[in-house]
Motif scaffolding. Structure first.
Motif, PDB file in Angstrom:
ATOM      1  N   LYS A  82      25.388  71.174  15.150  1.00 45.21           N
ATOM      2  CA  LYS A  82      25.517  70.013  16.030  1.00 45.21           C
ATOM      3  C   LYS A  82      26.081  70.450  17.384  1.00 45.21           C
ATOM      4  O   LYS A  82      26.907  71.369  17.448  1.00 45.21           O
ATOM      5  CB  LYS A  82      26.445  68.977  15.406  1.00 45.21           C
ATOM      6  N   PRO A  83      25.667  69.779  18.464  1.00 44.84           N
ATOM      7  CA  PRO A  83      26.235  70.100  19.782  1.00 44.84           C
ATOM      8  C   PRO A  83      27.726  69.780  19.829  1.00 44.84           C
ATOM      9  O   PRO A  83      28.233  68.968  19.048  1.00 44.84           O
ATOM     10  CB  PRO A  83      25.462  69.185  20.730  1.00 44.84           C
ATOM     11  N   LYS A  84      28.442  70.393  20.758  1.00 43.55           N
ATOM     12  CA  LYS A  84      29.888  70.201  20.888  1.00 43.55           C
ATOM     13  C   LYS A  84      30.263  68.736  21.090  1.00 43.55           C
ATOM     14  O   LYS A  84      31.253  68.266  20.552  1.00 43.55           O
ATOM     15  CB  LYS A  84      30.433  71.017  22.067  1.00 43.55           C
ATOM     16  N   LYS A  85      29.452  68.016  21.869  1.00 48.90           N
ATOM     17  CA  LYS A  85      29.756  66.611  22.132  1.00 48.90           C
ATOM     18  C   LYS A  85      29.772  65.802  20.848  1.00 48.90           C
ATOM     19  O   LYS A  85      30.647  64.963  20.638  1.00 48.90           O
ATOM     20  CB  LYS A  85      28.726  66.010  23.100  1.00 48.90           C
ATOM     21  N   GLU A  86      28.822  66.031  19.960  1.00 49.47           N
ATOM     22  CA  GLU A  86      28.762  65.312  18.686  1.00 49.47           C
ATOM     23  C   GLU A  86      29.943  65.682  17.795  1.00 49.47           C
ATOM     24  O   GLU A  86      30.518  64.823  17.136  1.00 49.47           O
ATOM     25  CB  GLU A  86      27.449  65.601  17.954  1.00 49.47           C
ATOM     26  N   LYS A  87      30.304  66.969  17.767  1.00 50.96           N
ATOM     27  CA  LYS A  87      31.421  67.411  16.941  1.00 50.96           C
ATOM     28  C   LYS A  87      32.719  66.750  17.407  1.00 50.96           C
ATOM     29  O   LYS A  87      33.512  66.274  16.593  1.00 50.96           O
ATOM     30  CB  LYS A  87      31.558  68.930  16.992  1.00 50.96           C
ATOM     31  N   LYS A  88      32.951  66.719  18.728  1.00 51.91           N
ATOM     32  CA  LYS A  88      34.166  66.109  19.264  1.00 51.91           C
ATOM     33  C   LYS A  88      34.214  64.609  18.990  1.00 51.91           C
ATOM     34  O   LYS A  88      35.256  64.054  18.680  1.00 51.91           O
ATOM     35  CB  LYS A  88      34.283  66.366  20.766  1.00 51.91           C
ATOM     36  N   ALA A  89      33.060  63.944  19.093  1.00 48.75           N
ATOM     37  CA  ALA A  89      32.985  62.512  18.822  1.00 48.75           C
ATOM     38  C   ALA A  89      33.334  62.214  17.368  1.00 48.75           C
ATOM     39  O   ALA A  89      34.046  61.252  17.055  1.00 48.75           O
ATOM     40  CB  ALA A  89      31.626  61.963  19.165  1.00 48.75           C
ATOM     41  N   GLU A  90      32.832  63.044  16.439  1.00 51.25           N
ATOM     42  CA  GLU A  90      33.131  62.864  15.021  1.00 51.25           C
ATOM     43  C   GLU A  90      34.610  63.119  14.731  1.00 51.25           C
ATOM     44  O   GLU A  90      35.222  62.392  13.952  1.00 51.25           O
ATOM     45  CB  GLU A  90      32.284  63.796  14.168  1.00 51.25           C
ATOM     46  N   SER A  92      37.181  62.826  16.818  1.00 51.90           N
ATOM     47  CA  SER A  92      38.031  61.803  17.420  1.00 51.90           C
ATOM     48  C   SER A  92      37.949  60.472  16.669  1.00 51.90           C
ATOM     49  O   SER A  92      38.875  59.678  16.712  1.00 51.90           O
ATOM     50  CB  SER A  92      37.665  61.588  18.887  1.00 51.90           C
TER      51      SER A  92
END
Length: 94
Positions: A82-90, A92
């Motif tokens: 998964k892209p970094k943005k998706e990982k951070k969203a999950e 948070s």
């Protein structure tokens, strides 16, 4: 728009089909257009495929689309990074 299959191989380890298509187009196809092209050509849902790369040479009307086709959306989510943005969203939202 001309579409030609350059390479198609089955990868049983990851339970996917790895393909390379050559598309003739005036402009570089976007990822959304590439998903539509691949899903129509292989009669699969756009959610179950991952566009890896769209490659073209300067001044050429031919573009290569590399993609992986999975049997289901869940299979794709389990294997593809998964892209970094998706990982951070999950992270948070937890």
């Amino acid at each position: 728009m001309k579409i030609q299959i350059i390479n198609e191989k089955k990868n049983p380890i990851f339970n996917r089909k790895e393909i390379i298509l050559e598309v003739e187009s005036e402009i570089v196809p976007s990822h959304i257009e590439a998903e539509k092209i691949v899903s129509e050509k292989f009669k699969t849902a756009p959610e179950s495929l991952k566009i890896k790369k769209i490659h073209g040479k300067f001044g050429s009307k031919f573009f290569q689309i590399s993609a992986n086709i999975y049997s289901s959306k869940e299979e794709k989510e389990n294997i593809e990074a998964k892209p970094k943005k998706e990982k951070k969203a999950e992270e948070s939202s937890k």
